[in-house]
Write an enzyme that holds these catalytic residues in place. Structure first.
Site, mmCIF file in Angstrom:
data_model
loop_
_atom_site.group_PDB
_atom_site.id
_atom_site.type_symbol
_atom_site.label_atom_id
_atom_site.label_comp_id
_atom_site.label_asym_id
_atom_site.label_seq_id
_atom_site.Cartn_x
_atom_site.Cartn_y
_atom_site.Cartn_z
ATOM 1 N N HIS A 16 0.841 -1.191 0.000
ATOM 2 C CA HIS A 16 0.000 0.000 0.000
ATOM 3 C C HIS A 16 0.882 1.249 0.000
ATOM 4 O O HIS A 16 1.798 1.360 0.814
ATOM 5 C CB HIS A 16 -0.890 0.033 1.248
ATOM 6 C CG HIS A 16 -1.683 -1.218 1.463
ATOM 7 N ND1 HIS A 16 -2.086 -1.623 2.717
ATOM 8 C CD2 HIS A 16 -2.147 -2.157 0.598
ATOM 9 C CE1 HIS A 16 -2.768 -2.756 2.616
ATOM 10 N NE2 HIS A 16 -2.815 -3.089 1.335
ATOM 11 N N TYR A 72 3.906 2.455 13.867
ATOM 12 C CA TYR A 72 4.235 3.438 12.835
ATOM 13 C C TYR A 72 3.594 4.782 13.163
ATOM 14 O O TYR A 72 2.437 4.876 13.525
ATOM 15 C CB TYR A 72 3.877 2.963 11.425
ATOM 16 C CG TYR A 72 2.507 2.372 11.213
ATOM 17 C CD1 TYR A 72 1.480 3.129 10.675
ATOM 18 C CD2 TYR A 72 2.260 1.034 11.518
ATOM 19 C CE1 TYR A 72 0.233 2.577 10.449
ATOM 20 C CE2 TYR A 72 1.013 0.473 11.298
ATOM 21 C CZ TYR A 72 -0.002 1.256 10.764
ATOM 22 O OH TYR A 72 -1.246 0.705 10.542
#
Length: 470
Positions: free
Chosen positions: A70, A133
């Site tokens: 992605h 993240y």
């Protein structure tokens, strides 16, 4: 097992802007500790100050859990909390690096910075693996993604655990191959003040490019209280401020003073706030009027500002605001000539009508044409020149306004001796309205912009070309 005691270090990858970081992990029999993200230290080591606003965690039960590929519309700092992962990254951004692949293993002692538009995928190599993240934008249903099939033959990723044995969602296997993947466009450029002289020159400079948006004041008013929510700002990488209040004499009146401060300072502060919050580069156009003109040499970018009048004061204040940003270009110029009414066209019209003008001869500088300012701005933005202030005018010998007028007469086939040079005091002696003080010396040193790879045109050659085209 994570390696303990590494020094903090960054390494480049084949994908532009993507960096692998070795992280210091401090451990003993009880476990370990690390600084997962630290702006000051990691910034010094090369990590962009990307302005994270959200922290996410992905937990994976089984070995072989595979996610991606992605490409998201934000920058991403990925670090392992526990376990170990194999990462595969494919550059899906428009440009020459499209399709570039990089792979690496990550554990708690190794992290990676993934720029916006780079496709990322992760395969767990140990059970109970979790990675975190940080991203610099909030998730939005309007966000635009690009995807790549995990099994794409062109990317040819050598997965440690074959995809036939891995835990994968059917959706990730259904994404397009590289040949059919949608490239992620570059972050857009927004030009504010697009209907002004410089704005029109910027429209010509960027004609045919799809990533530049132009907005007039009627379309986007930076003094509007709703300005900060007027765009999805994470889609923009650069704002060029081509808007300004430039009526230097009117600025000396009460109404003009308010208008000048509103447009040249309050408006710039609004742009700077948006730029700071969203990691946008702000390009701002400044003026020789920030100096008092008393030096006997050309002004350098780092000379002290000492404006004489209200207009110059507003431009100096705006320079201070913009200079506080990490990502900025201040383009300081003088004696600007573009389309519309200007000094050169006025002199040409007087010559044609048989009028012999008195023109100031104790102010010196160089003409600067808006087409050249636009070209300079594009060069700074696209070349990745160091951020900061750059002088930008036409090159060549300094002249007075009277010299320019004589040259206009000559180039249009008239006798330059018809122009009479007078002092500034003489010229304005009969003025009934307020007159702004002018710097006597407006010559700007061009060494820095030349070192940045942009060579300003000769002011005289540009004048000749301008008149020939007019």
């Amino acid at each position: 097992m994570a390696e303990f005691g590494k020094p903090l270090a960054a390494a480049e990858t084949p994908i532009p802007g993507m960096l692998v970081f070795e992280l210091p992990v401090h451990g003993d029999s009880r476990g370990w500790f690390k600084e997962n993200w630290q702006r000051e230290k990691m910034g010094a080591a090369g990590l962009p100050d990307f302005g994270p606003v959200q922290n996410n965690i992905s937990f994976n039960d089984a070995v072989g859990t595979t996610r991606g590929i992605h490409a998201e519309p934000w920058d991403k700092w990925v670090s392992v909390a526990t376990g170990r992962i194999f990462g595969a990254w494919v550059d899906l951004r428009e440009g020459p690096s499209f399709g570039t692949v990089f792979t690496a293993e990550l554990d708690p002692s190794r992290a990676i910075f993934v720029p916006r538009g780079v496709g990322n995928s992760y395969q767990t190599l140990e059970p109970d693996t979790a990675y975190t993240y940080l991203v610099n934008d909030h998730w939005s249903p309007d966000a635009s993604y690009s995807f790549l099939n995990l099994a794409d033959e062109t990317a040819a990723i050598e997965w440690p655990i074959p995809l036939g044995e891995a835990e994968i969602s059917p959706k990730d296997l259904g994404h397009p191959r590289l040949a059919d993947a949608m490239p992620v466009p570059a972050r857009k450029v927004l030009v504010v003040g697009a209907k002004g002289q410089l704005g029109r020159a910027l429209q010509e400079e960027f004609a045919g490019t799809g990533h530049v948006e132009f907005a007039s004041r009627a379309e986007l008013d930076v003094t509007d209280p709703q300005f900060a929510s007027s765009r999805r700002w994470r889609d923009f990488g650069t704002i060029v401020n081509a808007s300004a209040y430039t009526a230097v004499d009117a600025a000396e009146t009460a109404d003009g003073r308010r208008a000048a401060w509103a447009a040249n300072v309050s408006g710039v502060a609004a742009l700077a706030q948006v730029a700071a919050e969203h990691g946008i580069t702000l390009v701002h156009v400044s003026s020789d009027y920030v100096f008092d003109g008393t030096l006997e040499r050309a002004y350098r970018e780092d000379d002290a500002l000492a404006p004489l009048g209200v207009y110059g004061q507003t431009k100096a204040a705006a320079d201070a605001v913009v200079a506080s940003l990490a990502r900025h270009y201040i383009v300081r110029t003088s004696w600007v000539i573009g389309d519309g009414k200007n000094f050169v066209r006025t002199m040409a019209a007087l010559a044609e009508r048989g009028v012999d003008p008195d023109v100031v001869e104790d102010q010196v500088g160089r003409l600067t044409f808006t087409a050249d300012i636009a070209g300079c701005i594009r060069h700074l933005v696209e070349s990745g020149a160091p951020f900061g202030t750059y002088n930008m005018t036409g090159s060549g010998a300094a002249t007075s306004w009277a010299d320019v007028a004589r040259r206009v007469f000559e180039l249009t086939g008239h006798d330059p001796a018809r122009v009479t040079g007078v002092s500034t005091a003489e010229y304005f002696a009969g003025a009934t309205a307020p007159v702004a003080p002018r710097p006597a010396n407006s010559v700007l040193d061009l060494s820095k912009i030349e070192q940045a790879g942009y060579a300003p045109r000769s002011a005289d050659a540009a004048l000749a070309e301008y008149l020939a085209r007019d």
